[in-house]
Design an enzyme around this catalytic site. Structure first.
Site, PDB file in Angstrom:
ATOM      1  N   ASP A 183      -0.517   0.598   5.947  1.00 42.02           N
ATOM      2  CA  ASP A 183      -1.889   0.124   6.199  1.00 42.02           C
ATOM      3  C   ASP A 183      -2.873   1.251   6.532  1.00 42.02           C
ATOM      4  O   ASP A 183      -4.086   1.043   6.482  1.00 42.02           O
ATOM      5  CB  ASP A 183      -1.891  -0.884   7.352  1.00 42.02           C
ATOM      6  CG  ASP A 183      -1.223  -2.198   6.974  1.00 42.02           C
ATOM      7  OD1 ASP A 183      -0.747  -2.306   5.830  1.00 42.02           O
ATOM      8  OD2 ASP A 183      -1.182  -3.113   7.813  1.00 42.02           O
ATOM      9  N   ARG A 204     -10.250 -13.461 -18.059  1.00 41.29           N
ATOM     10  CA  ARG A 204      -9.999 -14.121 -16.781  1.00 41.29           C
ATOM     11  C   ARG A 204     -10.529 -13.338 -15.585  1.00 41.29           C
ATOM     12  O   ARG A 204     -10.779 -12.142 -15.680  1.00 41.29           O
ATOM     13  CB  ARG A 204      -8.492 -14.276 -16.577  1.00 41.29           C
ATOM     14  CG  ARG A 204      -7.919 -15.451 -17.321  1.00 41.29           C
ATOM     15  CD  ARG A 204      -6.413 -15.452 -17.219  1.00 41.29           C
ATOM     16  NE  ARG A 204      -5.875 -16.673 -17.788  1.00 41.29           N
ATOM     17  CZ  ARG A 204      -4.654 -16.812 -18.260  1.00 41.29           C
ATOM     18  NH1 ARG A 204      -3.828 -15.774 -18.231  1.00 41.29           N
ATOM     19  NH2 ARG A 204      -4.250 -17.941 -18.751  1.00 41.29           N
ATOM     20  N   ARG A 245      -3.368  -5.921   7.082  1.00 42.45           N
ATOM     21  CA  ARG A 245      -3.520  -7.024   8.045  1.00 42.45           C
ATOM     22  C   ARG A 245      -4.867  -6.983   8.738  1.00 42.45           C
ATOM     23  O   ARG A 245      -5.615  -7.948   8.717  1.00 42.45           O
ATOM     24  CB  ARG A 245      -2.420  -6.846   9.105  1.00 42.45           C
ATOM     25  CG  ARG A 245      -1.602  -8.030   9.325  1.00 42.45           C
ATOM     26  CD  ARG A 245      -0.559  -7.757  10.399  1.00 42.45           C
ATOM     27  NE  ARG A 245      -0.344  -8.983  11.140  1.00 42.45           N
ATOM     28  CZ  ARG A 245       0.365 -10.003  10.682  1.00 42.45           C
ATOM     29  NH1 ARG A 245       0.939  -9.952   9.517  1.00 42.45           N
ATOM     30  NH2 ARG A 245       0.506 -11.092  11.411  1.00 42.45           N
ATOM     31  N   ARG A 292      -6.561 -16.090 -11.992  1.00 40.79           N
ATOM     32  CA  ARG A 292      -5.137 -15.978 -11.662  1.00 40.79           C
ATOM     33  C   ARG A 292      -4.979 -15.056 -10.450  1.00 40.79           C
ATOM     34  O   ARG A 292      -5.752 -14.119 -10.269  1.00 40.79           O
ATOM     35  CB  ARG A 292      -4.342 -15.360 -12.821  1.00 40.79           C
ATOM     36  CG  ARG A 292      -4.241 -16.238 -14.049  1.00 40.79           C
ATOM     37  CD  ARG A 292      -3.331 -17.447 -13.823  1.00 40.79           C
ATOM     38  NE  ARG A 292      -3.153 -18.229 -15.026  1.00 40.79           N
ATOM     39  CZ  ARG A 292      -3.995 -19.157 -15.471  1.00 40.79           C
ATOM     40  NH1 ARG A 292      -5.113 -19.419 -14.809  1.00 40.79           N
ATOM     41  NH2 ARG A 292      -3.742 -19.833 -16.572  1.00 40.79           N
ATOM     42  N   HIS A 351       5.728  -6.875  -0.567  1.00 45.61           N
ATOM     43  CA  HIS A 351       6.586  -5.753  -0.130  1.00 45.61           C
ATOM     44  C   HIS A 351       6.913  -4.761  -1.233  1.00 45.61           C
ATOM     45  O   HIS A 351       7.527  -3.718  -0.940  1.00 45.61           O
ATOM     46  CB  HIS A 351       7.852  -6.300   0.522  1.00 45.61           C
ATOM     47  CG  HIS A 351       7.551  -6.950   1.842  1.00 45.61           C
ATOM     48  ND1 HIS A 351       6.995  -8.198   1.925  1.00 45.61           N
ATOM     49  CD2 HIS A 351       7.677  -6.499   3.109  1.00 45.61           C
ATOM     50  CE1 HIS A 351       6.806  -8.494   3.197  1.00 45.61           C
ATOM     51  NE2 HIS A 351       7.217  -7.477   3.937  1.00 45.61           N
ATOM     52  N   GLN A 410       4.850  -2.950  -2.352  1.00 41.35           N
ATOM     53  CA  GLN A 410       4.065  -1.790  -1.890  1.00 41.35           C
ATOM     54  C   GLN A 410       4.811  -0.955  -0.858  1.00 41.35           C
ATOM     55  O   GLN A 410       4.432   0.163  -0.556  1.00 41.35           O
ATOM     56  CB  GLN A 410       2.751  -2.265  -1.254  1.00 41.35           C
ATOM     57  CG  GLN A 410       1.827  -2.976  -2.205  1.00 41.35           C
ATOM     58  CD  GLN A 410       0.840  -3.872  -1.472  1.00 41.35           C
ATOM     59  OE1 GLN A 410      -0.282  -3.478  -1.218  1.00 41.35           O
ATOM     60  NE2 GLN A 410       1.260  -5.075  -1.126  1.00 41.35           N
TER      61      GLN A 410
HETATM   62  O1  F6P Z   1       1.894  -3.244   8.951  1.00 44.95           O
HETATM   63  C1  F6P Z   1       2.439  -3.043   7.713  1.00 44.95           C
HETATM   64  C2  F6P Z   1       2.601  -4.347   6.969  1.00 44.95           C
HETATM   65  O2  F6P Z   1       3.110  -4.003   5.702  1.00 44.95           O
HETATM   66  C3  F6P Z   1       1.340  -5.215   6.876  1.00 44.95           C
HETATM   67  O3  F6P Z   1       0.459  -4.786   5.876  1.00 44.95           O
HETATM   68  C4  F6P Z   1       1.930  -6.570   6.620  1.00 44.95           C
HETATM   69  O4  F6P Z   1       1.080  -7.616   7.055  1.00 44.95           O
HETATM   70  C5  F6P Z   1       3.164  -6.552   7.456  1.00 44.95           C
HETATM   71  O5  F6P Z   1       3.545  -5.191   7.585  1.00 44.95           O
HETATM   72  C6  F6P Z   1       4.290  -7.338   6.850  1.00 44.95           C
HETATM   73  O6  F6P Z   1       5.358  -7.297   7.712  1.00 44.95           O
HETATM   74  P1  F6P Z   1       6.787  -7.958   7.434  1.00 44.95           P
HETATM   75  O7  F6P Z   1       7.621  -6.898   6.787  1.00 44.95           O
HETATM   76  O8  F6P Z   1       7.268  -8.333   8.780  1.00 44.95           O
HETATM   77  O9  F6P Z   1       6.571  -9.110   6.519  1.00 44.95           O
END
Ligand code: F6P
Length: 342
Positions: A129, A164, A173, A267, A273, A275
């Site tokens: 983040d 689209r 977050r 869409r 994850h 990322q």
């Molecule tokens: O803080 C890093 C982060 O990847 C956020 O962007 C995301 O909301 C959160 O962790 C997701 O966490 P978890 O792995 O618990 O789903």
């Protein structure tokens, strides 16, 4: 006698954690003959004094490996005083001289409290983040942006073919760093972030105007973005192990609203994850390596209670308690993204 140093990874994983572990161990052994112990499963491992020795062979091949070889646990519950006392006991049982904690704001918050309670702690900031105060970059961010850019590029061609509105939801977050940077790099036509609650009328106006001369739109939205006066969208009924809501789904909400209000086909794709997984970018490998080397220098000089950070081109030390504050996307970054809206 050789100094005994613990290494702990806490909170959500990200690419580059292993590169940092490798750098710490290589630097400390080569220059100062330090001894390292990897705490297993983050704070949970420290609670039970579970650690494995780490030597040069043990960190071989880690530079390009995603995740963390040490494992990790969420940090929220460890803010409680009673847990903190147990963590301190774990540190003592392991007879550590100091502990290097690699984590995000929550993990570094615990680390900061442990330092305040008298332990020798050094922090290393990580989170895709990129929202930790005192550092312009955190480990994992570059890779997450790289993954998001590739995904948006792919969505681009299918958006063109089908005329689209394509909405790509990225992580973020409380801060929209991934959305802004990937949006800029991949040519997003609209970027929505938590720092800037959006007006749905304006969003649709931008899309309608654009479709007068282009027949597709790419929207990049951070998971924590929300409409003005509205709330962040959470996955229904889903909470993590500690009762925190799992975010996600704003892109589906946008898809429905945009179709309803503009009549264009839309869409949504949620990157989630993806990322956070896989091999780190070259930037994350280098940043993690520089952070690791600096963290060892701080330990060597007995400069505890600090976190390493990137400021300009330099790796600096900043007080650990700064890490607790969220680093938001400033207006001057969002304004650049806005230049390319529509
Ligand atoms: O803080 C890093 C982060 O990847 C956020 O962007 C995301 O909301 C959160 O962790 C997701 O966490 P978890 O792995 O618990 O789903």
């Amino acid at each position: 006698m050789a100094q005994k140093i613990g290494i702990l990874t806490g909170g959500g994983d990200c690419p580059g954690l292993n590169a940092a572990i490798r750098a710490i161990v290589r630097k400390g052994i080569k220059d100062y003959r330090m001894k390292f112990f990897g705490i297993e499963e983050g704070w949970a491992g420290l609670l039970h004094a579970k650690a494995i020795p780490l030597d040069r062979d043990g960190v071989s091949g880690l530079l390009m490996r995603g995740g963390t070889i040490l494992g990790s646990t969420p940090s929220q519950i460890f803010h409680e005083d009673v847990q903190l006392e147990k963590l301190m006991k774990g540190y003592k049982r392991l007879q550590l001289d100091s502990l290097i904690v690699i984590g995000g704001d929550s993990t570094l918050g615990v680390a900061s409290r442990m330092f305040a309670a008298g332990l020798n702690i050094v922090g290393v900031p990580k989170t895709i983040d990129n929202d930790i105060m005192g550092t312009e970059r955190t480990i994992g961010f570059s890779t997450a942006v790289q993954v998001a850019v590739e995904a948006i590029d792919r969505v681009h061609t299918t958006a063109e073919s089908h005329h689209r509105v394509m909405i790509v939801e990225v992580m973020g977050r409380h801060a929209g760093w991934i959305a802004v940077m990937s949006g800029l790099a991949a040519g997003a036509d609209l970027v929505l972030i938590p720092e800037k609650p959006f007006d749905m009328d304006e969003v649709c106006e931008i899309i309608k105007k654009r479709h007068k001369f282009r027949n597709f739109t790419i929207v990049v939205v951070a998971e924590g973005a929300h409409p003005q006066g509205g709330k962040t969208i959470k996955l229904k009924g889903q909470k993590d192990a500690f009762g925190y809501d799992t975010l996600g789904g704003i892109s589906y909400w946008l898809k429905v609203e945009i179709e309803k209000r503009t009549g264009f086909d839309a869409r949504a794709s949620v990157l989630g994850h993806i990322q956070r997984g896989g091999t780190p970018s070259h930037e994350d490998r280098i940043l993690a390596t520089r952070f690791g080397v600096k963290a060892v220098e701080l330990v060597k000089n007995k400069e505890f209670g600090y976190m390493v950070g990137l400021q300009g081109d330099e790796i600096v030390k900043v007080p650990l308690n700064m890490a607790i504050k969220d680093r938001k996307v400033p207006d001057y970054w969002y304004d650049i993204a806005k230049t390319f809206f529509g």
